[in-house]
Design a protein around this motif. Structure first.
Motif, PDB file in Angstrom:
ATOM      1  N   ALA A  10       0.853  -1.181   0.000  1.00 56.10           N
ATOM      2  CA  ALA A  10       0.000   0.000   0.000  1.00 56.10           C
ATOM      3  C   ALA A  10       0.887   1.227   0.000  1.00 56.10           C
ATOM      4  N   GLY A  11       0.639   2.148  -0.944  1.00 53.52           N
ATOM      5  CA  GLY A  11       1.412   3.377  -1.020  1.00 53.52           C
ATOM      6  C   GLY A  11       2.242   3.450  -2.276  1.00 53.52           C
ATOM      7  N   SER A  12       2.738   4.653  -2.588  1.00 56.12           N
ATOM      8  CA  SER A  12       3.565   4.825  -3.788  1.00 56.12           C
ATOM      9  C   SER A  12       4.739   5.771  -3.538  1.00 56.12           C
ATOM     10  N   GLY A  13       5.091   5.990  -2.266  1.00 52.85           N
ATOM     11  CA  GLY A  13       6.240   6.822  -1.938  1.00 52.85           C
ATOM     12  C   GLY A  13       7.538   6.057  -2.070  1.00 52.85           C
ATOM     13  N   VAL A  14       8.618   6.637  -1.533  1.00 54.85           N
ATOM     14  CA  VAL A  14       9.937   6.040  -1.740  1.00 54.85           C
ATOM     15  C   VAL A  14      10.040   4.663  -1.088  1.00 54.85           C
ATOM     16  N   ALA A  15       9.496   4.484   0.105  1.00 46.43           N
ATOM     17  CA  ALA A  15       9.592   3.188   0.770  1.00 46.43           C
ATOM     18  C   ALA A  15       8.796   2.131   0.007  1.00 46.43           C
ATOM     19  N   ALA A  16       7.611   2.502  -0.461  1.00 45.89           N
ATOM     20  CA  ALA A  16       6.771   1.556  -1.202  1.00 45.89           C
ATOM     21  C   ALA A  16       7.436   1.140  -2.501  1.00 45.89           C
ATOM     22  N   MET A  17       7.927   2.111  -3.275  1.00 40.68           N
ATOM     23  CA  MET A  17       8.521   1.800  -4.567  1.00 40.68           C
ATOM     24  C   MET A  17       9.821   1.022  -4.404  1.00 40.68           C
ATOM     25  N   ALA A  18      10.625   1.381  -3.403  1.00 41.42           N
ATOM     26  CA  ALA A  18      11.868   0.655  -3.166  1.00 41.42           C
ATOM     27  C   ALA A  18      11.579  -0.807  -2.839  1.00 41.42           C
ATOM     28  N   THR A  19      10.567  -1.041  -2.022  1.00 41.63           N
ATOM     29  CA  THR A  19      10.179  -2.408  -1.678  1.00 41.63           C
ATOM     30  C   THR A  19       9.709  -3.164  -2.905  1.00 41.63           C
ATOM     31  N   ALA A  20       8.911  -2.501  -3.727  1.00 45.16           N
ATOM     32  CA  ALA A  20       8.405  -3.142  -4.951  1.00 45.16           C
ATOM     33  C   ALA A  20       9.548  -3.522  -5.881  1.00 45.16           C
ATOM     34  N   ALA A 160       3.126   0.832   3.344  1.00 48.98           N
ATOM     35  CA  ALA A 160       4.090   1.923   3.163  1.00 48.98           C
ATOM     36  C   ALA A 160       3.322   3.140   2.675  1.00 48.98           C
ATOM     37  N   ASP A 161       2.189   3.389   3.327  1.00 49.99           N
ATOM     38  CA  ASP A 161       1.228   4.383   2.846  1.00 49.99           C
ATOM     39  C   ASP A 161       1.258   5.683   3.635  1.00 49.99           C
ATOM     40  N   VAL A 163       2.376   8.923   6.451  1.00 51.61           N
ATOM     41  CA  VAL A 163       2.128   9.366   7.824  1.00 51.61           C
ATOM     42  C   VAL A 163       0.705   9.044   8.261  1.00 51.61           C
ATOM     43  N   HIS A 164      -0.246   9.251   7.371  1.00 47.91           N
ATOM     44  CA  HIS A 164      -1.648   9.007   7.699  1.00 47.91           C
ATOM     45  C   HIS A 164      -2.079   7.625   7.200  1.00 47.91           C
ATOM     46  N   SER A 165      -1.264   6.632   7.466  1.00 47.68           N
ATOM     47  CA  SER A 165      -1.446   5.276   6.969  1.00 47.68           C
ATOM     48  C   SER A 165      -2.810   4.692   7.296  1.00 47.68           C
ATOM     49  N   ALA A 166      -3.477   4.193   6.255  1.00 43.15           N
ATOM     50  CA  ALA A 166      -4.731   3.461   6.473  1.00 43.15           C
ATOM     51  C   ALA A 166      -4.442   2.070   7.024  1.00 43.15           C
ATOM     52  N   VAL A 167      -3.372   1.453   6.529  1.00 41.78           N
ATOM     53  CA  VAL A 167      -3.045   0.095   6.959  1.00 41.78           C
ATOM     54  C   VAL A 167      -2.755   0.065   8.457  1.00 41.78           C
ATOM     55  N   ARG A 168      -2.069   1.072   8.945  1.00 49.38           N
ATOM     56  CA  ARG A 168      -1.751   1.134  10.378  1.00 49.38           C
ATOM     57  C   ARG A 168      -3.017   1.020  11.217  1.00 49.38           C
ATOM     58  N   GLY A 169      -4.033   1.752  10.858  1.00 53.93           N
ATOM     59  CA  GLY A 169      -5.280   1.699  11.601  1.00 53.93           C
ATOM     60  C   GLY A 169      -6.041   0.410  11.393  1.00 53.93           C
TER      61      GLY A 169
END
Length: 377
Positions: A10-20, A160-161, A163-169
């Protein structure tokens, strides 16, 4: 053999893309889900420390990143006032080691495009307009709901979505970002030839005025102030406020004001802080990057820490045979101390300014953390 065969991110920032990128390169089937309709970025530019550049090299994207950004060494401190004299030229700890610049700046939009392109070239499937709205765990996997409909079952969901992560909640983690008491204005402007590294001005009407070069003719400028409610102001008022608050600063700020007066857009955000205590996973769901930790950009380590999260996690996932407790224990042992050190130091640097502490050992704290980050994660 890898610990996972298929992964949702989940997400498209640097952490998400690096993981992908890393997982797809290793033959893992990767679906990346982003709730926005396309690649969009908030802000103007980004500062990247050497340990972030080291991760980009491990991803295989460093050459493209270097070509799109502005590498530099060191940091200048200037005094407020009309002449803006340089009062100190400080060296940087090369946190990425001798093979990389100490730091670099680049436009956030260019960074996003480069990582997105490499993720798709590696074989990751990137889906926009796809919001993760639910997770159902069981049977050694996790069913991911997108826009309230099932997208299938995966071995692992990586949140990896941001600061306001949906997955976290969704997995019941209650730690949330809290404001630090500071806010920042940012604008993307032209770069005068004399600006060849980050320069900071302490004192005057705001806590920090500064700018970082991002390319041959560009840089991003910023003003850090006491946090204020800036919601609902027009784009024109935002630019006017940034222009007015910068008038105490000379030197290259004269050029910045010319760009602001010509209509350069200004955006405003509050600094936040949080650190989710271990564990960052709940079963077959884990959060990384800004979802797990956030801090003020006082030592410019936010992106680097998200990238390190991604690199360490993917290393473990592709070198282990089982997604078991030992893998998670090893992940947390390698990531929690570094992320905690960065969050605590970044918050402390801001708090000293909020409290008006004049004898704080700012350089000592910054160099201490930099030396720690120089050791690979």
């Amino acid at each position: 053999m890898t610990a996972v065969r298929n992964v949702a991110i989940a997400g498209s920032g640097v952490a998400a893309m690096a993981t992908a990128i890393q997982l797809a390169k290793s033959g893992v089937d990767v679906d990346l889900f982003e709730r926005k309709t396309g690649l969009t970025t908030v802000g103007s530019g980004i500062s990247l420390q050497g340990n972030a550049l080291r991760v980009f090299d491990a991803l295989g994207v460093w050459e493209d990143i270097r070509a799109a950004g502005f590498p530099f060494e060191g940091l200048n401190l200037r005094a407020p006032g009309p002449g803006a004299p340089i009062v100190a030229e400080l060296p940087d700890v090369k946190t990425g080691g001798p093979d990389y610049p100490a730091a670099m700046g680049m436009p956030r939009s260019d960074l996003a495009r480069i990582l997105h392109r490499h993720a798709e070239q590696a074989g990751a499937h990137v889906h926009f307009d796809s919001e993760v709205t639910g997770v159902i765990q069981g049977g050694g996997g996790v069913e991911v709901l997108l826009n309230n409909a099932s997208a299938g079952t995966y071995d692992l969901l990586i949140g990896a979505d941001g600061v306001h992560s949906a997955v976290r909640g969704l997995v019941g983690i209650e730690t949330e970002p809290t404001p630090t008491g500071m806010g920042i204005w940012r604008a993307f402007v032209s770069r005068p030839a004399e600006v060849e590294r980050t320069e900071l001005y302490y004192g005057g009407p705001v806590f920090i005025a500064g700018y970082t070069p991002t390319g041959d003719g560009t840089m991003y400028a910023f003003l850090v102030e006491k946090a204020q409610d800036r919601q609902g102001i027009s784009a024109e008022d935002a630019t006017r406020i940034m222009l007015d608050e910068s008038r105490a600063y000379g030197g290259p700020w004269n050029s910045i004001r010319d760009d602001l007066a010509a209509g350069a857009a200004a955006n405003y955000t509050w600094f936040t802080q949080h650190l989710v205590p271990a564990p960052w996973n709940r079963g077959n769901v884990v959060i990384i990057g800004d979802a797990a930790h956030s801090c003020p950009p006082t030592i410019a380590q936010g992106a680097a820490q998200g990238l390190e999260d991604a690199l360490v996690l993917t290393e473990l996932l592709v070198t282990r045979d089982t997604l078991d407790q030992q893998l998670w224990d090893d992940f947390h042992a390698r990531r929690l101390p570094r992320a905690s050190a960065v969050v605590e130091a970044s918050v402390q640097l801001g708090q000293w300014q909020l409290d008006g502490v004049r004898d704080a050992d700012v350089p000592g704290l910054m160099f201490s953390v930099a030396r720690q980050m120089a050791e690979p994660a």
